[in-house]
Enzyme design. Structure first.
Site, mmCIF file in Angstrom:
data_model
loop_
_atom_site.group_PDB
_atom_site.id
_atom_site.type_symbol
_atom_site.label_atom_id
_atom_site.label_comp_id
_atom_site.label_asym_id
_atom_site.label_seq_id
_atom_site.Cartn_x
_atom_site.Cartn_y
_atom_site.Cartn_z
ATOM 1 N N GLY A 1 -5.274 3.382 -7.741
ATOM 2 C CA GLY A 1 -5.535 3.582 -9.164
ATOM 3 C C GLY A 1 -4.818 4.780 -9.742
ATOM 4 N N ASP B 1 -10.553 4.097 -1.394
ATOM 5 C CA ASP B 1 -11.143 3.089 -0.505
ATOM 6 C C ASP B 1 -12.663 3.003 -0.643
ATOM 7 O OD1 ASP B 1 -8.558 2.965 0.331
ATOM 8 O OD2 ASP B 1 -9.009 3.180 2.465
ATOM 9 N N ASP C 1 0.832 -1.207 0.000
ATOM 10 C CA ASP C 1 0.000 0.000 0.000
ATOM 11 C C ASP C 1 0.873 1.267 0.000
ATOM 12 O OD1 ASP C 1 -1.914 1.914 0.478
ATOM 13 O OD2 ASP C 1 -2.881 0.834 2.105
HETATM 14 C C1 GLA Z 1 -5.479 2.233 2.717
HETATM 15 C C2 GLA Z 1 -5.970 1.111 1.817
HETATM 16 C C3 GLA Z 1 -7.012 0.311 2.568
HETATM 17 C C4 GLA Z 1 -6.414 -0.240 3.863
HETATM 18 C C5 GLA Z 1 -5.857 0.895 4.695
HETATM 19 C C6 GLA Z 1 -5.086 0.396 5.901
HETATM 20 O O1 GLA Z 1 -6.472 3.170 2.988
HETATM 21 O O2 GLA Z 1 -6.478 1.618 0.628
HETATM 22 O O3 GLA Z 1 -7.485 -0.751 1.754
HETATM 23 O O4 GLA Z 1 -5.402 -1.155 3.546
HETATM 24 O O5 GLA Z 1 -4.980 1.710 3.937
HETATM 25 O O6 GLA Z 1 -4.497 1.412 6.641
#
Ligand code: GLA
Length: 503
Positions: A306, A327, A267
């Protein structure tokens, strides 16, 4: 909600006497012990020059340069601007030096609550943001041969966020193995953010108190015939402010392999402070390479919302899935906005590499059953990963039935690996179709409106040679007959009728 200026007034009133304060210059830290044994630190590296305060603020995954200030030790304000160059994000603090302490009230965003905190001096250099490391030249990372169909499993974030722990993960593995999900194809049990502890002196990553023994947990999940996933960031910190893999990529990949990890969600988060979007490919290539070297197949899931047209280069860095959006939330607005916006990305999905419009919210309570059927149907037509995001222990029979509908899952897992597309739209009614390996098509007839509506599909829209005579309704599990070249049906508000027709 308290306002910052309100807090400031209280501070000034409380001080009463003229200031004893000295200079604000120095390295300050607010340290908050979290229940999981880790410490969340916010660092303020301040330099007072006359009426100006300059410096930087580091809070969880965020790093800010101080761009505005007023006042001094008796009472000051600071505005920090994020250093990633892509974001307008600002942080504001008000504070005052009280003896050896810095009393602060901070606001992460203009609409965020004011948080009061106390900072103490820490040695210079503590919490300093790491230097930007040079990036490798781009090249194609070899295919890891995983994810020939979209990955299926569970992920902790949507339901548990920072509350995920060893017991919850074991509970999900138990449930998945026993409730029919495993038999329906769900395999991965994935731990998202907040499992990390500190690094050992040698740099090895540890787990925090919530995960006393990651290897034992992986063994347990494997003993159920399932696989286990984990989460990290290419930056120094994850989104929740935990330790990221920056500068430790190969070491972390080895640790994951030693623990028996089968899946990594990676991430972007903290990496935003060091690298630009255009540099993402090189950054993601580092971990893609590292995973290939550890001698254990580890599915590589890219999560960078994305940006930078990841669907074009995700496979180049060895990625098996690429998040295509921000998200998801457990609301109709969020889910439908994301799901119905995926049409143009269809050409980029293929066996081994899938577009990922984020995880399932099915069963989390914010949508009704029709809306959850829409997510399951649409994600299957999109050849998206099916990662349940609810508590699998004690689901209602309806939710379990939605998640384990084998006829719908067969569409998701279709071997041809072609992502479906929107083939017709009339107002808030849409028809999507996915070509299948047997020459047939899966058809989603969606009604996005607030009232029931008739949705029709014409065989010409499906690109079939002849009009289908019969189809299969994948939610009622009944055969349906076509009346000539058109099929019309009433679809509930926010609902779907999903069909499968032969060539
Ligand atoms: C980001 C990701 C989520 C999740 C959080 C965790 O927002 O996009 O899917 O993994 O981090 O902190």
């Amino acid at each position: 909600m308290k306002t910052l200026s309100g807090f400031f007034a209280v501070l000034l009133a409380a001080s009463g006497s003229p200031s004893l304060a000295s200079d604000l210059t120095g390295n300050w830290a607010v340290k908050e012990a979290l229940g999981d044994g880790t410490v969340r630190a916010t660092y303020l590296n301040l330099k007072q020059e006359g009426a100006h305060i300059t410096g930087a603020i580091r809070a969880t995954q965020f790093y800010y340069r101080i761009v505005e200030s007023t006042g001094g030790p008796d009472g000051f304000t600071l505005t920090g601007s994020m250093m990633d160059g892509n974001s307008e994000r600002h942080v504001k603090y008000e504070g005052k030096l009280v003896g050896e302490e810095l009393h602060l009230a901070g606001q992460r965003r203009p609409d965020a609550p004011v948080v009061e905190m106390t900072a103490h001096r820490v040695p210079a250099g503590e919490g300093a943001y790491p230097e930007r490391r040079p990036l490798p030249a781009l090249h194609k990372v070899a295919d890891n041969a995983l994810a020939r169909t979209p990955p299926m499993g569970w992920n902790s974030w949507n339901k548990f966020a920072g509350r995920v722990d060893d017991a919850a993960v074991r509970g999900m593995a138990d449930a998945m193995a026993a409730n029919g999900m495993k038999d329906a194809g769900y395999v991965y049990v994935n731990i998202d953010d907040t499992w990390q502890g500190e690094r050992e002196k040698n740099g090895n990553i540890t787990t925090n108190k919530k995960f006393p023994d990651m290897k034992a947990l992986a063994d347990y999940v494997h003993s159920k015939g399932l696989k286990i996933g984990i989460y990290s960031s290419p930056g120094p910190n994850t989104c929740a402010g935990y330790e990221g893999s920056y500068g430790h990529e190969e070491q972390d990949a080895k640790t994951y392999a030693e623990w028996g990890i089968d899946y990594l969600k990676y991430d972007w988060c903290g990496a935003r402070n060091l690298y630009k979007d255009e540099e993402m490919q090189a950054v993601y290539q580092i971990m893609g390479e590292a995973l290939l070297k550890v001698g254990r197949p580890i599915l590589y899931s890219l999560c960078q919302y994305g940006r930078a047209e990841v669907w074009k280069w995700g496979p180049e860095v060895g990625g098996n899935t690429s998040r295509t959006t921000g998200d998801i939330r457990d609301t109709w607005e969020s889910m439908s906005k994301i799901g119905f916006a995926q049409d143009a990305l269809a050409p980029y999905a293929a066996p081994g590499h899938w577009n990922d419009p984020d995880m399932l919210e099915i069963g989390n309570g914010g949508m009704n059953d029709d809306e959850y059927r829409t997510q399951m149907s649409l994600w299957s037509i999109l050849a998206a990963p099916l990662l349940a995001g609810n508590d699998l222990r004690g689901m209602s029979p309806v939710i379990l039935e939605i998640l384990t509908n084998r006829e719908v899952i067969a569409v998701n897992q279709d071997k041809a690996g072609k992502q479906g597309r929107r083939v017709a739209q009339s107002g808030e009614q849409e028809v999507w179709a996915r070509p299948l390996a047997d020459g047939g098509h899966a058809i989603g007839m969606f009604n996005r409106s607030a009232a029931p509506a008739t949705v029709s599909v014409k065989s010409g829209e499906l690109g079939l040679k002849a009009s289908p005579k019969k189809g299969r309704d994948l939610w009622t599990h009944r055969d349906v007959t076509f009346n000539g070249a058109e099929y019309s049906v009433t679809v509930p508000s926010h609902g779907v009728v999903m069909l499968r027709v032969a060539e």
